[in-house]
Design a protein around this motif. Structure first.
Motif, short mmCIF file in Angstrom:
data_model
loop_
_atom_site.label_atom_id
_atom_site.label_comp_id
_atom_site.label_asym_id
_atom_site.label_seq_id
_atom_site.Cartn_x
_atom_site.Cartn_y
_atom_site.Cartn_z
N LEU A 65 7.85 92.73 -36.65
CA LEU A 65 7.25 94.06 -36.58
C LEU A 65 5.95 93.93 -35.80
N GLN A 66 5.97 94.32 -34.54
CA GLN A 66 4.82 94.17 -33.67
C GLN A 66 4.10 95.51 -33.53
N ASN A 67 2.86 95.55 -33.96
CA ASN A 67 2.04 96.73 -33.74
C ASN A 67 1.13 96.48 -32.55
N GLY A 87 0.63 101.37 -28.09
CA GLY A 87 1.12 100.59 -26.95
C GLY A 87 2.59 100.79 -26.67
N SER A 88 3.34 101.24 -27.67
CA SER A 88 4.78 101.44 -27.46
C SER A 88 5.05 102.63 -26.53
N TYR A 89 4.03 103.43 -26.26
CA TYR A 89 4.17 104.57 -25.35
C TYR A 89 3.73 104.23 -23.93
N LEU A 100 3.46 98.26 -20.21
CA LEU A 100 3.30 97.26 -21.26
C LEU A 100 4.65 96.91 -21.88
N MET A 101 5.47 97.91 -22.17
CA MET A 101 6.77 97.66 -22.77
C MET A 101 7.69 96.91 -21.81
N THR A 109 15.37 90.60 -28.62
CA THR A 109 15.48 91.98 -28.15
C THR A 109 14.26 92.78 -28.60
N VAL A 110 13.82 93.70 -27.76
CA VAL A 110 12.68 94.56 -28.07
C VAL A 110 13.16 95.99 -28.25
N ALA A 111 12.73 96.62 -29.34
CA ALA A 111 13.05 98.02 -29.61
C ALA A 111 11.79 98.72 -30.10
N THR A 112 11.77 100.02 -30.03
CA THR A 112 10.65 100.79 -30.55
C THR A 112 10.95 101.28 -31.96
#
Length: 487
Positions: free
Chosen positions: A248-250, A391-393, A397-398, A411-414
């Motif tokens: 869980l990356q914030n 940052g997810s927006y 960066l994503m 895998t990266v997901a929002t």
């Protein structure tokens, strides 16, 4: 060194753009998270891909049911259902995030709890309030009279935010059992054993008529922890899975990660700050434009530039990245002085404003991948990284983060892609932490904070602040409702 606490969301929501479709990043079509009035957002994951969140028929469950399946009900057919409000204000000082949630289950019980987001709002700070909060970050200017006055003023603003989101959820204050308010951090010094959050809980309780829990961090500090991060406890409750290891990356002002191993117990979960997040990205945008930009909204500035490998190589040498975990960082390390040094060095190298923005954006993504290599991969090979926070927006960066983690097989997901909300996630967390406080249940993870033992977090305001949680929990436990089942 004194540090603001970690894991707080910078507001990147205004002027955002859609992520590059070529990048393997999952975001739901209904970007922006959950909607008010109890309309729950659907996920783009196929049924069964998130066992903790989906039922046998493939319908999304209440967010984060602690066992596979849909909603939670008591074995004798009764439900312990209550409503709570969470308030969060982060290091970006953009304003107040307010979430109204429904909670089902017994805090600390065998079956755990589930949470459903009913409504979310962000209330920007008035310009003069935001300006003065930044001034209070400087201990020399944070005099007792100024801190005291802002403590009360923020309490009033938080109370207004709570009442507003309660109305948006279609509830009345009488329906809500507790307000959990993180407050605004103005100083965090874990090495000295103290932290300062302002936004008086007694004012919130008095103006809303609802019990308020605030000052969550000192109890963890008192038993040897850093008082941060606290959100990993709620992430453990809501996201753990039997077969997949999740990260869980914030990405708020500072980046922080929670490691949730497959089939883990609370003692297996750990978390730490990965390094700078939006703090450098927004800081560079503001500095190079003379304040015309408050942030690099949608990564627009970075998208026009290229990351400079020379400057990146120098920035990667900062000693923070190699420090052992648990660890946290903040403005004192990656704040104004650090930013000015970056810009000066960038000018020496002939970098444009866009190149500087692209470089610090890439640094944030690199720091997350580097943290995985140093502190996670050898213990747990992760399957999925779920990214939340402002940052997810930022699509640049994503994109950079997806490339970093793809090279490591992750895998990266929002948050939106898994049925959550990047905006509301931390406000939801403090609603749940307040619920645990009312039931006098421990709500820290010593492996994440470094504390010597679990601790009950938060101070409650009003004499009735623990009545609902304690009486409801005790009555149910006495009657044998210690286990839950999926509906």
């Amino acid at each position: 060194m004194a540090m603001p606490e970690s894991g707080e969301v910078a507001d990147e929501r205004r002027g955002t753009a859609t992520a590059d479709p070529a990048v393997a990043v999952e975001r739901s079509e209904a970007d922006g998270g959950f909607k008010g009035g109890g309309q729950q957002q659907r996920s783009r994951f196929e049924a069964g891909s998130m066992p903790g969140m989906f039922g046998e028929k493939g319908e999304p469950s209440l967010l984060g049911a602690s066992e596979p399946g849909a909603g939670i009900s008591w074995e004798k057919g009764e439900q312990l259902r209550r409503y709570a409000v969470g308030l969060m204000s982060g290091t970006s000082v953009d304003g107040i995030d307010a979430a109204a949630v429904e909670i089902i289950g017994v805090p600390g019980g065998d079956g755990g709890v589930s949470v459903r987001l009913l409504a979310f709002e962000n209330k920007p700070y008035p310009a003069d309030v935001r300006r003065e909060i930044f001034e209070l970050f400087d201990p020399a200017r944070a005099t007792v009279d100024r801190v005291g006055a802002m403590n009360v003023r923020l309490g009033r603003l938080y109370a207004d935010a709570a009442l507003s989101v309660i109305g948006k959820a279609g509830l009345s204050p009488a329906d809500v059992s507790v307000v959990g308010s993180h407050g605004q951090t103005i100083y965090h010094a874990p090495e000295a054993g103290f932290t300062v959050q302002i936004g008086e809980g007694a004012v919130i309780a008095a103006r809303t008529g609802i019990p308020c829990v605030s000052d969550f961090r000192p109890a963890d500090l008192a038993v040897g922890g850093q008082g941060a991060p606290l959100v990993p406890f709620t992430e453990y409750l809501l996201y753990r899975e039997p077969d997949r290891t999740l990260l869980l990356q914030n990405i708020g002002g500072i980046g922080n990660v929670t490691v949730i191993p497959a089939g883990c117990g609370p003692e297996d979960v750990y978390a730490f700050d990965t390094g700078p997040g939006n703090m450098l990205i927004d800081g560079v945008a503001s500095l190079v434009t003379g304040g015309a930009l408050a942030m690099d909204a949608g990564g627009a500035l970075a998208a026009r530039g290229s990351a400079n490998e020379t400057l990146l190589g120098e920035l990667r040498q900062d000693a923070y990245y190699a420090l052992p975990v648990p660890k946290s960082t903040g403005r004192e390390r990656f704040g104004a002085d650090y930013l000015e040094r970056i810009v000066r060095r960038g000018r020496e190298l002939g970098l444009s404003d866009a190149d500087l923005a692209a470089t610090v954006t890439r640094l944030t993504a690199w720091s997350i991948g580097d943290a995985y290599d140093r502190f996670i991969a050898a213990r747990y090979a992760a399957d999925l990284m779920i990214v939340g926070g402002g940052g997810s927006y930022n699509p640049v960066l994503m994109r950079d983060l997806a490339a970093e983690m793809a090279a490591r097989g992750v895998t990266v997901a929002t948050q939106e892609a898994v049925g959550g909300s990047s905006d509301a996630k931390e406000a939801i967390a403090f609603a749940l932490l307040a619920d645990y406080a009312m039931a006098r249940q421990p709500a820290n993870l010593p492996a994440a904070t470094g504390a010597a033992r679990p601790a009950v977090l938060g101070r409650s305001r009003t004499e009735h602040s623990t009545r609902l949680g304690l009486q409801a929990r005790q009555a149910l436990l006495e009657r044998g409702y210690s286990r839950v089942r999926a509906q």
